[in-house]
Scaffold this motif. Structure first.
Motif, PDB file in Angstrom:
ATOM      1  N   GLN A 181       0.850  -1.199   0.000  1.00 49.08           N
ATOM      2  CA  GLN A 181       0.000   0.000   0.000  1.00 49.08           C
ATOM      3  C   GLN A 181       0.886   1.250   0.000  1.00 49.08           C
ATOM      4  O   GLN A 181       1.765   1.378   0.851  1.00 49.08           O
ATOM      5  CB  GLN A 181      -0.915   0.009   1.223  1.00 49.08           C
ATOM      6  N   LEU A 211       2.209  -5.542   3.497  1.00 48.74           N
ATOM      7  CA  LEU A 211       1.193  -6.102   4.389  1.00 48.74           C
ATOM      8  C   LEU A 211       0.979  -7.567   4.002  1.00 48.74           C
ATOM      9  O   LEU A 211       0.754  -7.877   2.832  1.00 48.74           O
ATOM     10  CB  LEU A 211      -0.105  -5.301   4.289  1.00 48.74           C
ATOM     11  N   THR A 212       1.083  -8.443   4.981  1.00 55.37           N
ATOM     12  CA  THR A 212       1.094  -9.881   4.681  1.00 55.37           C
ATOM     13  C   THR A 212      -0.316 -10.424   4.493  1.00 55.37           C
ATOM     14  O   THR A 212      -1.231 -10.074   5.234  1.00 55.37           O
ATOM     15  CB  THR A 212       1.840 -10.621   5.807  1.00 55.37           C
ATOM     16  N   ARG A 213      -0.460 -11.264   3.471  1.00 57.74           N
ATOM     17  CA  ARG A 213      -1.753 -11.868   3.154  1.00 57.74           C
ATOM     18  C   ARG A 213      -1.649 -13.376   3.200  1.00 57.74           C
ATOM     19  O   ARG A 213      -0.698 -13.953   2.695  1.00 57.74           O
ATOM     20  CB  ARG A 213      -2.208 -11.432   1.744  1.00 57.74           C
ATOM     21  N   PRO A 244      -4.782 -10.402   8.758  1.00 59.39           N
ATOM     22  CA  PRO A 244      -3.643 -10.352   9.687  1.00 59.39           C
ATOM     23  C   PRO A 244      -4.083 -10.134  11.132  1.00 59.39           C
ATOM     24  O   PRO A 244      -3.433 -10.624  12.051  1.00 59.39           O
ATOM     25  CB  PRO A 244      -2.820  -9.147   9.215  1.00 59.39           C
ATOM     26  N   ILE A 273       9.065 -12.374   5.548  1.00 61.34           N
ATOM     27  CA  ILE A 273       8.444 -11.090   5.212  1.00 61.34           C
ATOM     28  C   ILE A 273       9.512 -10.023   4.943  1.00 61.34           C
ATOM     29  O   ILE A 273       9.455  -9.298   3.950  1.00 61.34           O
ATOM     30  CB  ILE A 273       7.487 -10.615   6.345  1.00 61.34           C
ATOM     31  N   ASN A 287       6.464  -4.106   8.715  1.00 59.80           N
ATOM     32  CA  ASN A 287       6.050  -4.199  10.120  1.00 59.80           C
ATOM     33  C   ASN A 287       6.892  -5.234  10.853  1.00 59.80           C
ATOM     34  O   ASN A 287       7.104  -6.345  10.360  1.00 59.80           O
ATOM     35  CB  ASN A 287       4.576  -4.616  10.204  1.00 59.80           C
ATOM     36  N   VAL A 288       7.353  -4.874  12.040  1.00 55.18           N
ATOM     37  CA  VAL A 288       8.148  -5.800  12.851  1.00 55.18           C
ATOM     38  C   VAL A 288       7.496  -5.890  14.228  1.00 55.18           C
ATOM     39  O   VAL A 288       7.157  -4.859  14.828  1.00 55.18           O
ATOM     40  CB  VAL A 288       9.612  -5.312  12.962  1.00 55.18           C
ATOM     41  N   SER A 289       7.277  -7.113  14.695  1.00 55.66           N
ATOM     42  CA  SER A 289       6.557  -7.265  15.955  1.00 55.66           C
ATOM     43  C   SER A 289       7.518  -7.328  17.140  1.00 55.66           C
ATOM     44  O   SER A 289       8.720  -7.556  16.994  1.00 55.66           O
ATOM     45  CB  SER A 289       5.657  -8.503  15.901  1.00 55.66           C
ATOM     46  N   GLU A 342       8.444  -0.596  10.852  1.00 52.97           N
ATOM     47  CA  GLU A 342       7.340  -0.051  11.648  1.00 52.97           C
ATOM     48  C   GLU A 342       7.172  -0.883  12.909  1.00 52.97           C
ATOM     49  O   GLU A 342       7.034  -2.094  12.853  1.00 52.97           O
ATOM     50  CB  GLU A 342       6.024  -0.089  10.850  1.00 52.97           C
ATOM     51  N   ASP A 365       0.744   3.070  14.531  1.00 52.66           N
ATOM     52  CA  ASP A 365      -0.514   3.172  15.288  1.00 52.66           C
ATOM     53  C   ASP A 365      -0.371   4.149  16.450  1.00 52.66           C
ATOM     54  O   ASP A 365      -0.897   3.912  17.546  1.00 52.66           O
ATOM     55  CB  ASP A 365      -0.957   1.792  15.835  1.00 52.66           C
ATOM     56  N   LYS A 378      -5.299   5.411  12.495  1.00 52.03           N
ATOM     57  CA  LYS A 378      -6.468   5.820  11.708  1.00 52.03           C
ATOM     58  C   LYS A 378      -7.653   6.266  12.546  1.00 52.03           C
ATOM     59  O   LYS A 378      -8.496   7.017  12.063  1.00 52.03           O
ATOM     60  CB  LYS A 378      -6.882   4.728  10.722  1.00 52.03           C
ATOM     61  N   VAL A 420      -6.590   7.290   5.638  1.00 50.63           N
ATOM     62  CA  VAL A 420      -7.284   8.399   4.973  1.00 50.63           C
ATOM     63  C   VAL A 420      -8.196   7.816   3.885  1.00 50.63           C
ATOM     64  O   VAL A 420      -7.721   7.234   2.916  1.00 50.63           O
ATOM     65  CB  VAL A 420      -6.281   9.408   4.371  1.00 50.63           C
ATOM     66  N   GLU A 421      -9.496   7.922   4.104  1.00 50.88           N
ATOM     67  CA  GLU A 421     -10.465   7.309   3.190  1.00 50.88           C
ATOM     68  C   GLU A 421     -11.202   8.343   2.366  1.00 50.88           C
ATOM     69  O   GLU A 421     -11.747   8.028   1.311  1.00 50.88           O
ATOM     70  CB  GLU A 421     -11.483   6.488   3.991  1.00 50.88           C
ATOM     71  N   GLY A 432      -3.902   5.405   2.749  1.00 51.67           N
ATOM     72  CA  GLY A 432      -5.303   5.064   2.970  1.00 51.67           C
ATOM     73  C   GLY A 432      -6.021   4.715   1.691  1.00 51.67           C
ATOM     74  O   GLY A 432      -5.481   4.892   0.592  1.00 51.67           O
ATOM     75  N   PRO A 488      -4.259  -1.758  -0.395  1.00 51.00           N
ATOM     76  CA  PRO A 488      -3.067  -2.589  -0.626  1.00 51.00           C
ATOM     77  C   PRO A 488      -3.256  -3.385  -1.914  1.00 51.00           C
ATOM     78  O   PRO A 488      -4.352  -3.866  -2.184  1.00 51.00           O
ATOM     79  CB  PRO A 488      -3.050  -3.520   0.593  1.00 51.00           C
TER      80      PRO A 488
HETATM   81  P1  C2E Z   1      -0.854  -1.592  10.299  1.00 51.37           P
HETATM   82  O1  C2E Z   1       0.588  -1.892  10.260  1.00 51.37           O
HETATM   83  O2  C2E Z   1      -1.282  -0.384  11.039  1.00 51.37           O
HETATM   84  O3  C2E Z   1      -1.303  -1.537   8.770  1.00 51.37           O
HETATM   85  C1  C2E Z   1      -2.312  -0.702   8.272  1.00 51.37           C
HETATM   86  C2  C2E Z   1      -3.624  -1.436   8.186  1.00 51.37           C
HETATM   87  O4  C2E Z   1      -4.655  -0.500   7.856  1.00 51.37           O
HETATM   88  C3  C2E Z   1      -3.666  -2.483   7.073  1.00 51.37           C
HETATM   89  O5  C2E Z   1      -4.551  -3.532   7.460  1.00 51.37           O
HETATM   90  C4  C2E Z   1      -4.298  -1.702   5.928  1.00 51.37           C
HETATM   91  O6  C2E Z   1      -4.903  -2.531   4.944  1.00 51.37           O
HETATM   92  C5  C2E Z   1      -5.313  -0.900   6.682  1.00 51.37           C
HETATM   93  N1  C2E Z   1      -5.723   0.318   5.970  1.00 51.37           N
HETATM   94  C6  C2E Z   1      -5.001   1.061   5.114  1.00 51.37           C
HETATM   95  N2  C2E Z   1      -5.687   2.128   4.672  1.00 51.37           N
HETATM   96  C7  C2E Z   1      -6.891   2.064   5.265  1.00 51.37           C
HETATM   97  C8  C2E Z   1      -8.064   2.893   5.208  1.00 51.37           C
HETATM   98  O7  C2E Z   1      -8.142   3.904   4.516  1.00 51.37           O
HETATM   99  N3  C2E Z   1      -9.122   2.503   5.980  1.00 51.37           N
HETATM  100  C9  C2E Z   1      -9.076   1.377   6.767  1.00 51.37           C
HETATM  101  N4  C2E Z   1     -10.171   1.072   7.478  1.00 51.37           N
HETATM  102  N5  C2E Z   1      -7.985   0.577   6.845  1.00 51.37           N
HETATM  103  C10 C2E Z   1      -6.904   0.920   6.106  1.00 51.37           C
HETATM  104  P2  C2E Z   1      -4.156  -5.068   7.366  1.00 51.37           P
HETATM  105  O8  C2E Z   1      -3.351  -5.340   6.142  1.00 51.37           O
HETATM  106  O9  C2E Z   1      -5.412  -5.848   7.590  1.00 51.37           O
HETATM  107  O10 C2E Z   1      -3.189  -5.278   8.614  1.00 51.37           O
HETATM  108  C11 C2E Z   1      -3.647  -5.077   9.923  1.00 51.37           C
HETATM  109  C12 C2E Z   1      -2.502  -5.098  10.885  1.00 51.37           C
HETATM  110  O11 C2E Z   1      -1.893  -6.398  10.906  1.00 51.37           O
HETATM  111  C13 C2E Z   1      -1.362  -4.138  10.514  1.00 51.37           C
HETATM  112  O12 C2E Z   1      -1.685  -2.826  10.918  1.00 51.37           O
HETATM  113  C14 C2E Z   1      -0.229  -4.750  11.305  1.00 51.37           C
HETATM  114  O13 C2E Z   1      -0.328  -4.410  12.654  1.00 51.37           O
HETATM  115  C15 C2E Z   1      -0.520  -6.235  11.158  1.00 51.37           C
HETATM  116  N6  C2E Z   1       0.276  -6.767  10.033  1.00 51.37           N
HETATM  117  C16 C2E Z   1      -0.027  -6.853   8.711  1.00 51.37           C
HETATM  118  N7  C2E Z   1       1.001  -7.376   8.010  1.00 51.37           N
HETATM  119  C17 C2E Z   1       2.003  -7.608   8.927  1.00 51.37           C
HETATM  120  C18 C2E Z   1       3.319  -8.136   8.850  1.00 51.37           C
HETATM  121  O14 C2E Z   1       3.844  -8.470   7.771  1.00 51.37           O
HETATM  122  N8  C2E Z   1       4.031  -8.244  10.017  1.00 51.37           N
HETATM  123  C19 C2E Z   1       3.496  -7.862  11.223  1.00 51.37           C
HETATM  124  N9  C2E Z   1       4.261  -8.006  12.333  1.00 51.37           N
HETATM  125  N10 C2E Z   1       2.266  -7.354  11.330  1.00 51.37           N
HETATM  126  C20 C2E Z   1       1.527  -7.222  10.202  1.00 51.37           C
END
Ligand code: C2E
Ligand code: MG
Ligand code: MG
Ligand code: MG
Length: 292
Positions: free
Chosen positions: A45, A61-63, A74, A94, A118-120, A150, A181, A204, A239-240, A258, A264
């Motif tokens: 994204q 972003l991992t799927r 995720p 990743i 993203n790193v946990s 991140e 966040d 967000k 940002v939507e 956003g 993404p």
């Molecule tokens: P995050 O790192 O804060 O990633 C942003 C999330 O917000 C992503 O969700 C993205 O799809 C979503 N997003 C982006 N723009 C918008 C928008 O305009 N509106 C809304 N409502 N959402 C938006 P996603 O991909 O479902 O991931 C959720 C969380 O899962 C991530 O939040 C992150 O904390 C975790 N995550 C995802 N991929 C990874 C990864 O590879 N490693 C780790 N450790 N965590 C991950």
């Protein structure tokens, strides 16, 4: 987990709990298999500059497309991966895959765009982060200045001195560090000055609430003012809508991410839309310009 219900009756189990536990163990086993067969994809994204909508970063972003369950978000599988430490193996994949993809895009002509990963907290605890990051850069041929990691606010504020020192070493090597966040982790604004960070990603929640709720507006405004004074780059997440875009732009926030700009996307779509179309810029029309 056993609980009393307040009347001294000991309730160990409910059907709903049983379902949750079963799903958890089912996904845990499926996750093990998926990791062994590297059955994950990355989606990307864009994070764009507000002034001209040029792409600064792609967040990886991992799927997980499960053969039976379909797409598992995720928010469901990352916590399971963290609790089981499977995030270590998954996270190695990743990071390396993200760096390799960006390196390939650089070679294909997508200049100046960087990757954000993203790193946990589990990874920070169990991996020697400096060596881990530098190894991925070396293997992929990506320059350190093209990588951002991140880390969520809640993880950063509880990180040990040793972890903070490792992150400082990464920064010295040229890697960028973002606090993810931000605003939801209950740290005080003053902690921003002490953390090893370059970028603040404002959660967000604040962007979605700012227009209708003066309190959120003021918090958003203070974060962006303080961030700017500390020399930090600010990214508004989620940002939507166009009015949200304009609001953060008026506040002087430099970057947005956003659905307004783009959801993404798969690596193939990024390749098609950005490389072949040679679009390094995205117009803000109020609809996603990446989608037909
Ligand atoms: P995050 O790192 O804060 O990633 C942003 C999330 O917000 C992503 O969700 C993205 O799809 C979503 N997003 C982006 N723009 C918008 C928008 O305009 N509106 C809304 N409502 N959402 C938006 P996603 O991909 O479902 O991931 C959720 C969380 O899962 C991530 O939040 C992150 O904390 C975790 N995550 C995802 N991929 C990874 C990864 O590879 N490693 C780790 N450790 N965590 C991950
Ligand atoms: Mg993130
Ligand atoms: Mg975030
Ligand atoms: Mg998030």
């Amino acid at each position: 987990r056993a609980k009393t219900d307040g009347r001294g009756i000991f309730r160990v189990y409910s059907p709903e709990m049983g379902n949750k536990i079963r799903r958890y163990h089912y996904l845990l086993e499926e996750l093990r298999l998926a990791i062994a067969s590297q059955n994950f994809q990355l989606s990307f994204q864009p994070i764009v500059h507000v002034e001209d909508c040029s792409i600064d970063y792609f967040e990886a972003l991992t799927r997980w497309h499960h053969p039976i369950e379909g797409l598992i978000p995720p928010s469901e599988f990352i916590p399971i991966a963290e609790e089981s430490n499977l995030i270590l193996e998954l996270g190695d994949w990743i990071l390396l895959e993200s760096c390799r993809q960006m390196s390939a895009w650089h070679n294909a002509g997508m200049k100046k765009v960087k990757i954000s990963v993203n790193v946990s907290g589990i990874q920070l605890k169990h991996r020697p982060i400096y060596d881990w990051v530098l190894n991925a850069l070396e293997k992929s041929g990506l320059p350190a200045s093209s990588l951002m990691i991140e880390i969520t606010e809640s993880t950063l504020i509880t990180a040990s001195d040793e972890i903070i020192a490792q992150l400082e070493r990464c920064r010295s090597a040229g890697v960028t560090i973002a606090i993810d966040d931000f605003g939801t982790g209950f740290s005080s604004l003053s902690t921003l000055a002490d953390l090893p960070i370059d970028v603040i990603k404002i959660d967000k929640l604040f962007i979605s609430q700012a227009k209708d709720n003066p309190k959120y507006y003021k918090i958003l405004n203070s974060i962006s003012e303080l961030g700017a004074q500390l020399g930090l780059k600010i990214v508004a997440e989620g940002v939507e809508q166009l009015d949200q875009f304009e609001l953060v732009k008026d506040m002087g926030i430099c970057c947005v991410q956003g659905y307004l700009v783009s959801r993404p996307e798969t690596s193939r779509n990024v390749g098609d839309k950005v490389l072949k179309g040679n679009v390094n810029h995205i117009a803000t029309t109020g609809t996603s310009v990446w989608l037909p």
